[in-house]
Write a protein that holds these residues in place. Structure first.
Motif, PDB file in Angstrom:
ATOM      1  N   LEU A  48       0.828  -1.211   0.000  1.00 10.39           N
ATOM      2  CA  LEU A  48       0.000   0.000   0.000  1.00 10.39           C
ATOM      3  C   LEU A  48       0.864   1.264   0.000  1.00 10.39           C
ATOM      4  O   LEU A  48       0.530   2.263  -0.647  1.00 10.39           O
ATOM      5  N   LEU A  49       1.998   1.214   0.708  1.00  9.52           N
ATOM      6  CA  LEU A  49       2.890   2.368   0.756  1.00  9.52           C
ATOM      7  C   LEU A  49       3.632   2.585  -0.562  1.00  9.52           C
ATOM      8  O   LEU A  49       4.158   3.671  -0.808  1.00  9.52           O
ATOM      9  N   ALA A  50       3.691   1.536  -1.394  1.00  5.10           N
ATOM     10  CA  ALA A  50       4.417   1.655  -2.662  1.00  5.10           C
ATOM     11  C   ALA A  50       3.706   2.585  -3.640  1.00  5.10           C
ATOM     12  O   ALA A  50       4.330   3.132  -4.547  1.00  5.10           O
ATOM     13  N   PHE A  51       2.388   2.756  -3.462  1.00  5.79           N
ATOM     14  CA  PHE A  51       1.642   3.649  -4.343  1.00  5.79           C
ATOM     15  C   PHE A  51       1.769   5.090  -3.851  1.00  5.79           C
ATOM     16  O   PHE A  51       1.618   5.345  -2.658  1.00  5.79           O
ATOM     17  N   PRO A  52       2.061   6.039  -4.750  1.00  8.17           N
ATOM     18  CA  PRO A  52       2.075   7.452  -4.333  1.00  8.17           C
ATOM     19  C   PRO A  52       0.699   7.850  -3.813  1.00  8.17           C
ATOM     20  O   PRO A  52      -0.295   7.705  -4.541  1.00  8.17           O
ATOM     21  N   LEU A  56      -2.801   7.967  -5.976  1.00  6.82           N
ATOM     22  CA  LEU A  56      -3.799   6.927  -5.715  1.00  6.82           C
ATOM     23  C   LEU A  56      -5.144   7.548  -5.334  1.00  6.82           C
ATOM     24  O   LEU A  56      -6.199   7.106  -5.804  1.00  6.82           O
ATOM     25  N   ALA A  57      -5.103   8.591  -4.508  1.00  4.50           N
ATOM     26  CA  ALA A  57      -6.337   9.277  -4.111  1.00  4.50           C
ATOM     27  C   ALA A  57      -7.022   9.891  -5.327  1.00  4.50           C
ATOM     28  O   ALA A  57      -8.253   9.775  -5.495  1.00  4.50           O
ATOM     29  N   LEU A  58      -6.254  10.532  -6.185  1.00  2.00           N
ATOM     30  CA  LEU A  58      -6.820  11.127  -7.397  1.00  2.00           C
ATOM     31  C   LEU A  58      -7.461  10.068  -8.289  1.00  2.00           C
ATOM     32  O   LEU A  58      -8.555  10.263  -8.826  1.00  2.00           O
ATOM     33  N   ALA A  59      -6.783   8.923  -8.453  1.00  2.54           N
ATOM     34  CA  ALA A  59      -7.294   7.863  -9.324  1.00  2.54           C
ATOM     35  C   ALA A  59      -8.588   7.268  -8.771  1.00  2.54           C
ATOM     36  O   ALA A  59      -9.557   7.073  -9.509  1.00  2.54           O
ATOM     37  N   VAL A  60      -8.616   6.989  -7.471  1.00  2.00           N
ATOM     38  CA  VAL A  60      -9.798   6.372  -6.865  1.00  2.00           C
ATOM     39  C   VAL A  60     -10.987   7.330  -6.898  1.00  2.00           C
ATOM     40  O   VAL A  60     -12.106   6.939  -7.229  1.00  2.00           O
ATOM     41  N   ILE A  61     -10.751   8.605  -6.567  1.00  2.00           N
ATOM     42  CA  ILE A  61     -11.837   9.586  -6.564  1.00  2.00           C
ATOM     43  C   ILE A  61     -12.363   9.813  -7.983  1.00  2.00           C
ATOM     44  O   ILE A  61     -13.566   9.949  -8.197  1.00  2.00           O
ATOM     45  N   ALA A  62     -11.448   9.847  -8.962  1.00  2.00           N
ATOM     46  CA  ALA A  62     -11.881  10.016 -10.355  1.00  2.00           C
ATOM     47  C   ALA A  62     -12.709   8.824 -10.819  1.00  2.00           C
ATOM     48  O   ALA A  62     -13.639   8.973 -11.614  1.00  2.00           O
ATOM     49  N   TYR A  63     -12.395   7.621 -10.290  1.00  2.00           N
ATOM     50  CA  TYR A  63     -13.128   6.412 -10.705  1.00  2.00           C
ATOM     51  C   TYR A  63     -14.456   6.270  -9.962  1.00  2.00           C
ATOM     52  O   TYR A  63     -15.492   5.996 -10.578  1.00  2.00           O
ATOM     53  N   LEU A  64     -14.441   6.483  -8.650  1.00  6.70           N
ATOM     54  CA  LEU A  64     -15.642   6.295  -7.839  1.00  6.70           C
ATOM     55  C   LEU A  64     -16.578   7.503  -7.869  1.00  6.70           C
ATOM     56  O   LEU A  64     -17.757   7.384  -7.581  1.00  6.70           O
ATOM     57  N   GLY A  65     -16.022   8.654  -8.187  1.00 10.10           N
ATOM     58  CA  GLY A  65     -16.828   9.871  -8.190  1.00 10.10           C
ATOM     59  C   GLY A  65     -16.563  10.701  -6.944  1.00 10.10           C
ATOM     60  O   GLY A  65     -16.096  10.193  -5.919  1.00 10.10           O
ATOM     61  N   GLN A  66     -16.865  11.988  -7.072  1.00  9.17           N
ATOM     62  CA  GLN A  66     -16.616  12.912  -5.966  1.00  9.17           C
ATOM     63  C   GLN A  66     -17.750  12.858  -4.959  1.00  9.17           C
ATOM     64  O   GLN A  66     -18.915  13.043  -5.309  1.00  9.17           O
ATOM     65  N   SER A  67     -17.387  12.607  -3.716  1.00  7.99           N
ATOM     66  CA  SER A  67     -18.332  12.686  -2.608  1.00  7.99           C
ATOM     67  C   SER A  67     -17.524  12.753  -1.326  1.00  7.99           C
ATOM     68  O   SER A  67     -16.374  12.315  -1.281  1.00  7.99           O
ATOM     69  N   ILE A  68     -18.140  13.312  -0.305  1.00  5.28           N
ATOM     70  CA  ILE A  68     -17.442  13.411   0.982  1.00  5.28           C
ATOM     71  C   ILE A  68     -17.138  12.021   1.525  1.00  5.28           C
ATOM     72  O   ILE A  68     -16.069  11.780   2.098  1.00  5.28           O
ATOM     73  N   LEU A  73     -13.165   7.942   2.963  1.00  2.04           N
ATOM     74  CA  LEU A  73     -12.740   6.542   2.967  1.00  2.04           C
ATOM     75  C   LEU A  73     -11.349   6.364   2.378  1.00  2.04           C
ATOM     76  O   LEU A  73     -10.508   5.662   2.950  1.00  2.04           O
ATOM     77  N   ILE A  74     -11.090   6.999   1.235  1.00  4.98           N
ATOM     78  CA  ILE A  74      -9.787   6.806   0.596  1.00  4.98           C
ATOM     79  C   ILE A  74      -8.671   7.431   1.427  1.00  4.98           C
ATOM     80  O   ILE A  74      -7.597   6.854   1.580  1.00  4.98           O
ATOM     81  N   LEU A  75      -8.925   8.601   2.006  1.00  2.00           N
ATOM     82  CA  LEU A  75      -7.903   9.210   2.852  1.00  2.00           C
ATOM     83  C   LEU A  75      -7.690   8.391   4.131  1.00  2.00           C
ATOM     84  O   LEU A  75      -6.567   8.290   4.633  1.00  2.00           O
ATOM     85  N   GLY A 148     -10.110  20.582  -7.602  1.00  2.00           N
ATOM     86  CA  GLY A 148     -11.432  20.269  -8.112  1.00  2.00           C
ATOM     87  C   GLY A 148     -11.799  18.806  -8.007  1.00  2.00           C
ATOM     88  O   GLY A 148     -12.780  18.356  -8.605  1.00  2.00           O
ATOM     89  N   LEU A 149     -11.011  18.011  -7.236  1.00  2.00           N
ATOM     90  CA  LEU A 149     -11.287  16.578  -7.103  1.00  2.00           C
ATOM     91  C   LEU A 149     -11.600  16.187  -5.660  1.00  2.00           C
ATOM     92  O   LEU A 149     -11.530  15.023  -5.309  1.00  2.00           O
ATOM     93  N   GLY A 150     -11.944  17.164  -4.850  1.00  2.00           N
ATOM     94  CA  GLY A 150     -12.244  16.880  -3.453  1.00  2.00           C
ATOM     95  C   GLY A 150     -13.724  16.909  -3.175  1.00  2.00           C
ATOM     96  O   GLY A 150     -14.503  16.182  -3.779  1.00  2.00           O
TER      97      GLY A 150
END
Length: 200
Positions: A48-52, A56-68, A73-75, A148-150
């Motif tokens: 898990l630490l090997a991923f920047p 990783l946060a940008l990729a997951v949020i872009a895939y799952l969609g923006q929501s609080i 969860l990702i953070l 714009g991805l938060g």
């Protein structure tokens, strides 16, 4: 500004709570039981630490969609490896102490040793690291929102306010500077409290 503080602090507090709950439990169990379980936990955290983290946060949020919820969860999951390492390091040291040896000698169960002997002593470094994690999470959330991805509109965090205020820097700089100062003071306060607890 107050509404932005509520959003930023909500994400900043809830995400590290996820990290400290999962990571603290894994680190405590891995440091106490050792063996294959510790090896598995350590390897999983290294992967898990090997991923920047930000990528990783940008990729997951872009895939799952923006929501609080998704952002929190990702953070929170990104904080698990750090909390696991803190809890594991503390448990490795404490599990060799006399009070744990005495508890084993009188026939205490593993659950009793973990709950009554180790957990109370592991909590202090975890709480200190938790406060530092809150500070880091607020900054990361602000950075993602600035890009714009938060936090999605119409909700507004400090990062969103700073991003919107940059367009008015020439004639109304306070729109960007006030939330930036609020974020700075909040992050500084959590850092100072965390450093103080860590020095105890």
């Amino acid at each position: 500004l107050v509404y932005g503080a509520r959003i930023s602090l909500a994400v900043g507090l809830l995400a590290p709570m996820i990290g400290v709950t999962i990571g603290g439990a894994l680190g405590l169990l891995g440091g106490y039981f050792r063996g294959p379980f510790e090896t598995f936990v350590t390897a999983a955290m290294d992967v898990l630490l090997a991923f920047p983290p930000l990528v990783l946060a940008l990729a997951v949020i872009a895939y799952l969609g923006q929501s609080i919820t998704n952002l929190t969860l990702i953070l929170g999951l990104l904080g698990v490896p750090a909390f696991t390492r803190v809890a594991r390091a503390a448990t490795l040291t404490l599990s060799q102490r006399e009070f744990v040896t005495a508890a084993r000698a009188i026939g205490a169960s593993h659950l009793r040793i973990l709950w009554h002997e180790l957990l109370p002593n592991v909590l202090l470094p975890l709480v200190a690291f938790f406060l530092l994690g809150v500070a880091v999470t607020i900054v990361v959330e602000g950075s993602l929102s600035f890009l714009g991805l938060g936090v999605p509109p119409p909700a507004a965090s400090w990062g969103v306010m700073i991003g919107e205020g940059r367009e008015s820097l020439e004639y109304a700089p306070r729109l960007a500077f006030v939330p930036a100062i609020a974020m700075f003071v909040t992050v500084l306060a959590f850092n100072l409290i965390g450093d103080t607890l860590r020095a105890l």
